[in-house]
Design a protein around this motif. Structure first.
Motif, PDB file in Angstrom:
ATOM      1  N   LYS A   1       0.861  -1.183   0.000  1.00  0.00           N
ATOM      2  CA  LYS A   1       0.000   0.000   0.000  1.00  0.00           C
ATOM      3  C   LYS A   1       0.900   1.236   0.000  1.00  0.00           C
ATOM      4  O   LYS A   1       1.663   1.448   0.938  1.00  0.00           O
ATOM      5  CB  LYS A   1      -0.894  -0.026   1.239  1.00  0.00           C
ATOM      6  N   ASN A   2       0.819   2.029  -1.061  1.00  0.00           N
ATOM      7  CA  ASN A   2       1.654   3.219  -1.240  1.00  0.00           C
ATOM      8  C   ASN A   2       0.820   4.480  -1.087  1.00  0.00           C
ATOM      9  O   ASN A   2      -0.321   4.530  -1.524  1.00  0.00           O
ATOM     10  CB  ASN A   2       2.281   3.218  -2.635  1.00  0.00           C
ATOM     11  N   THR A   3       1.406   5.509  -0.500  1.00  0.00           N
ATOM     12  CA  THR A   3       0.711   6.778  -0.303  1.00  0.00           C
ATOM     13  C   THR A   3       0.972   7.720  -1.470  1.00  0.00           C
ATOM     14  O   THR A   3       2.104   7.844  -1.943  1.00  0.00           O
ATOM     15  CB  THR A   3       1.192   7.446   1.005  1.00  0.00           C
ATOM     16  N   LEU A   4      -0.091   8.383  -1.941  1.00  0.00           N
ATOM     17  CA  LEU A   4      -0.002   9.427  -2.957  1.00  0.00           C
ATOM     18  C   LEU A   4      -0.423  10.740  -2.311  1.00  0.00           C
ATOM     19  O   LEU A   4      -1.425  10.785  -1.600  1.00  0.00           O
ATOM     20  CB  LEU A   4      -0.983   9.157  -4.096  1.00  0.00           C
ATOM     21  N   LYS A   5       0.330  11.785  -2.557  1.00  0.00           N
ATOM     22  CA  LYS A   5      -0.001  13.108  -2.042  1.00  0.00           C
ATOM     23  C   LYS A   5       0.098  14.075  -3.216  1.00  0.00           C
ATOM     24  O   LYS A   5       1.167  14.228  -3.809  1.00  0.00           O
ATOM     25  CB  LYS A   5       0.970  13.480  -0.932  1.00  0.00           C
ATOM     26  N   ILE A   6      -1.030  14.700  -3.562  1.00  0.00           N
ATOM     27  CA  ILE A   6      -1.075  15.629  -4.688  1.00  0.00           C
ATOM     28  C   ILE A   6      -1.457  17.009  -4.167  1.00  0.00           C
ATOM     29  O   ILE A   6      -2.536  17.195  -3.607  1.00  0.00           O
ATOM     30  CB  ILE A   6      -2.089  15.167  -5.752  1.00  0.00           C
ATOM     31  N   ALA A   7      -0.557  17.969  -4.350  1.00  0.00           N
ATOM     32  CA  ALA A   7      -0.805  19.351  -3.938  1.00  0.00           C
ATOM     33  C   ALA A   7      -1.204  20.160  -5.170  1.00  0.00           C
ATOM     34  O   ALA A   7      -0.402  20.305  -6.096  1.00  0.00           O
ATOM     35  CB  ALA A   7       0.440  19.944  -3.295  1.00  0.00           C
ATOM     36  N   PRO A   8      -2.451  20.665  -5.205  1.00  0.00           N
ATOM     37  CA  PRO A   8      -2.879  21.463  -6.353  1.00  0.00           C
ATOM     38  C   PRO A   8      -1.922  22.622  -6.639  1.00  0.00           C
ATOM     39  O   PRO A   8      -1.417  23.261  -5.724  1.00  0.00           O
ATOM     40  CB  PRO A   8      -4.256  21.993  -5.921  1.00  0.00           C
ATOM     41  N   TYR A   9      -1.666  22.839  -7.905  1.00  0.00           N
ATOM     42  CA  TYR A   9      -0.781  23.897  -8.415  1.00  0.00           C
ATOM     43  C   TYR A   9       0.691  23.673  -8.079  1.00  0.00           C
ATOM     44  O   TYR A   9       1.527  24.514  -8.386  1.00  0.00           O
ATOM     45  CB  TYR A   9      -1.225  25.289  -7.926  1.00  0.00           C
ATOM     46  N   GLU A  10       1.029  22.546  -7.449  1.00  0.00           N
ATOM     47  CA  GLU A  10       2.428  22.242  -7.149  1.00  0.00           C
ATOM     48  C   GLU A  10       2.858  20.902  -7.731  1.00  0.00           C
ATOM     49  O   GLU A  10       3.984  20.757  -8.184  1.00  0.00           O
ATOM     50  CB  GLU A  10       2.651  22.218  -5.631  1.00  0.00           C
ATOM     51  N   SER A  11       1.985  19.915  -7.689  1.00  0.00           N
ATOM     52  CA  SER A  11       2.327  18.562  -8.131  1.00  0.00           C
ATOM     53  C   SER A  11       2.066  18.389  -9.625  1.00  0.00           C
ATOM     54  O   SER A  11       1.127  18.952 -10.163  1.00  0.00           O
ATOM     55  CB  SER A  11       1.485  17.527  -7.380  1.00  0.00           C
ATOM     56  N   GLY A  12       2.901  17.582 -10.252  1.00  0.00           N
ATOM     57  CA  GLY A  12       2.626  17.154 -11.610  1.00  0.00           C
ATOM     58  C   GLY A  12       3.254  17.965 -12.716  1.00  0.00           C
ATOM     59  O   GLY A  12       3.793  19.055 -12.503  1.00  0.00           O
ATOM     60  N   PHE A  13       3.165  17.363 -13.916  1.00  0.00           N
ATOM     61  CA  PHE A  13       3.699  17.928 -15.151  1.00  0.00           C
ATOM     62  C   PHE A  13       2.598  17.851 -16.203  1.00  0.00           C
ATOM     63  O   PHE A  13       1.777  16.927 -16.167  1.00  0.00           O
ATOM     64  CB  PHE A  13       4.926  17.121 -15.604  1.00  0.00           C
ATOM     65  N   PRO A  14       2.555  18.770 -17.158  1.00  0.00           N
ATOM     66  CA  PRO A  14       1.483  18.760 -18.163  1.00  0.00           C
ATOM     67  C   PRO A  14       1.429  17.437 -18.941  1.00  0.00           C
ATOM     68  O   PRO A  14       2.461  16.927 -19.384  1.00  0.00           O
ATOM     69  CB  PRO A  14       1.838  19.918 -19.092  1.00  0.00           C
ATOM     70  N   ILE A  15       0.229  16.903 -19.115  1.00  0.00           N
ATOM     71  CA  ILE A  15       0.059  15.627 -19.820  1.00  0.00           C
ATOM     72  C   ILE A  15       0.537  15.730 -21.271  1.00  0.00           C
ATOM     73  O   ILE A  15       0.921  14.733 -21.869  1.00  0.00           O
ATOM     74  CB  ILE A  15      -1.410  15.143 -19.739  1.00  0.00           C
ATOM     75  N   LEU A  16       0.554  16.937 -21.818  1.00  0.00           N
ATOM     76  CA  LEU A  16       1.054  17.152 -23.180  1.00  0.00           C
ATOM     77  C   LEU A  16       2.464  16.593 -23.345  1.00  0.00           C
ATOM     78  O   LEU A  16       2.821  16.070 -24.399  1.00  0.00           O
ATOM     79  CB  LEU A  16       1.021  18.646 -23.530  1.00  0.00           C
ATOM     80  N   GLN A  17       3.286  16.664 -22.297  1.00  0.00           N
ATOM     81  CA  GLN A  17       4.654  16.132 -22.359  1.00  0.00           C
ATOM     82  C   GLN A  17       4.668  14.636 -22.649  1.00  0.00           C
ATOM     83  O   GLN A  17       5.624  14.115 -23.203  1.00  0.00           O
ATOM     84  CB  GLN A  17       5.393  16.389 -21.044  1.00  0.00           C
ATOM     85  N   VAL A  18       3.589  13.935 -22.270  1.00  0.00           N
ATOM     86  CA  VAL A  18       3.528  12.488 -22.472  1.00  0.00           C
ATOM     87  C   VAL A  18       3.228  12.151 -23.922  1.00  0.00           C
ATOM     88  O   VAL A  18       3.871  11.290 -24.514  1.00  0.00           O
ATOM     89  CB  VAL A  18       2.469  11.850 -21.535  1.00  0.00           C
ATOM     90  N   TYR A  19       2.241  12.825 -24.519  1.00  0.00           N
ATOM     91  CA  TYR A  19       1.824  12.443 -25.883  1.00  0.00           C
ATOM     92  C   TYR A  19       2.386  13.320 -26.989  1.00  0.00           C
ATOM     93  O   TYR A  19       2.213  13.017 -28.167  1.00  0.00           O
ATOM     94  CB  TYR A  19       0.295  12.334 -25.978  1.00  0.00           C
ATOM     95  N   ASN A  20       3.089  14.405 -26.650  1.00  0.00           N
ATOM     96  CA  ASN A  20       3.696  15.252 -27.674  1.00  0.00           C
ATOM     97  C   ASN A  20       4.715  14.442 -28.463  1.00  0.00           C
ATOM     98  O   ASN A  20       5.662  13.900 -27.895  1.00  0.00           O
ATOM     99  CB  ASN A  20       4.344  16.477 -27.030  1.00  0.00           C
ATOM    100  N   GLU A  21       4.507  14.341 -29.768  1.00  0.00           N
ATOM    101  CA  GLU A  21       5.382  13.582 -30.667  1.00  0.00           C
ATOM    102  C   GLU A  21       5.495  12.109 -30.256  1.00  0.00           C
ATOM    103  O   GLU A  21       6.498  11.450 -30.549  1.00  0.00           O
ATOM    104  CB  GLU A  21       6.771  14.220 -30.748  1.00  0.00           C
ATOM    105  N   ASP A  22       4.479  11.585 -29.552  1.00  0.00           N
ATOM    106  CA  ASP A  22       4.465  10.184 -29.085  1.00  0.00           C
ATOM    107  C   ASP A  22       5.732   9.831 -28.307  1.00  0.00           C
ATOM    108  O   ASP A  22       6.206   8.696 -28.332  1.00  0.00           O
ATOM    109  CB  ASP A  22       4.300   9.207 -30.255  1.00  0.00           C
ATOM    110  N   LYS A  23       6.279  10.821 -27.616  1.00  0.00           N
ATOM    111  CA  LYS A  23       7.563  10.671 -26.925  1.00  0.00           C
ATOM    112  C   LYS A  23       7.525   9.615 -25.822  1.00  0.00           C
ATOM    113  O   LYS A  23       8.436   8.803 -25.703  1.00  0.00           O
ATOM    114  CB  LYS A  23       7.957  12.031 -26.344  1.00  0.00           C
ATOM    115  N   VAL A  24       6.472   9.618 -24.996  1.00  0.00           N
ATOM    116  CA  VAL A  24       6.361   8.680 -23.878  1.00  0.00           C
ATOM    117  C   VAL A  24       5.269   7.650 -24.165  1.00  0.00           C
ATOM    118  O   VAL A  24       5.494   6.446 -24.088  1.00  0.00           O
ATOM    119  CB  VAL A  24       6.074   9.428 -22.556  1.00  0.00           C
ATOM    120  N   LEU A  25       4.086   8.129 -24.496  1.00  0.00           N
ATOM    121  CA  LEU A  25       2.954   7.295 -24.916  1.00  0.00           C
ATOM    122  C   LEU A  25       2.241   8.012 -26.058  1.00  0.00           C
ATOM    123  O   LEU A  25       2.216   9.244 -26.095  1.00  0.00           O
ATOM    124  CB  LEU A  25       1.955   7.095 -23.771  1.00  0.00           C
TER     125      LEU A  25
END
Length: 136
Positions: free
Chosen positions: A42-66
């Motif tokens: 069991k793993n803990t996730l903590k998401i702070a609005p406006y602080e956590s994460g990267f734009p999803i565009l980075q994942v699908y832009n030019e099929d770079k990641v997915l």
């Protein structure tokens, strides 16, 4: 929490305890857990609005990641409605969508967490975790 910059392959979806946080539930951060597909930890996730994460565009832009198709096939995101297209071509609940990489604290398997955060309607701030997917 880290960004992902290399091509990945989704191998499974983890069970997330709670995935929707409304208004003050998400402040100062939304906290939930996910169960590792490999070891059951069991793993803990903590998401702070406006602080956590990267734009999803980075994942699908030019099929770079997915690719867009992979994101849609796995149910990670949906196509954005025309009226909300300024948030990007692919979103979760037509809100600004972000992602981050996270590891299992026990076996160190790799996961990608995708979520959205924003004002769904006046007075309704919503943080929605689309899911946590294991990848290789």
């Amino acid at each position: 929490m880290y960004s992902i910059s290399e091509k990945i392959n989704i191998t499974g979806k983890a069970l997330v305890e709670k995935n929707t946080f409304i208004n003050d539930e998400a402040l100062p951060s939304a906290k939930t857990t996910f169960i590792c597909c490999s070891c059951g930890n069991k793993n803990t996730l903590k998401i702070a609005p406006y602080e956590s994460g990267f734009p999803i565009l980075q994942v699908y832009n030019e099929d770079k990641v997915l690719s867009k198709n992979e994101l849609l096939q796995h149910g990670i995101v949906n196509g954005t409605s025309q009226s909300m297209f300024h948030f990007g071509e692919l979103t979760v609940n037509n809100l600004p969508t972000l992602y981050f990489g996270v590891d299992c604290s026990s076996c160190h398997s790799n996961y990608i967490c995708v979520f959205s955060y924003g004002e769904k309607q006046p007075g309704l701030m919503m943080l929605n975790i689309s899911g946590v997917w294991k990848y290789e």
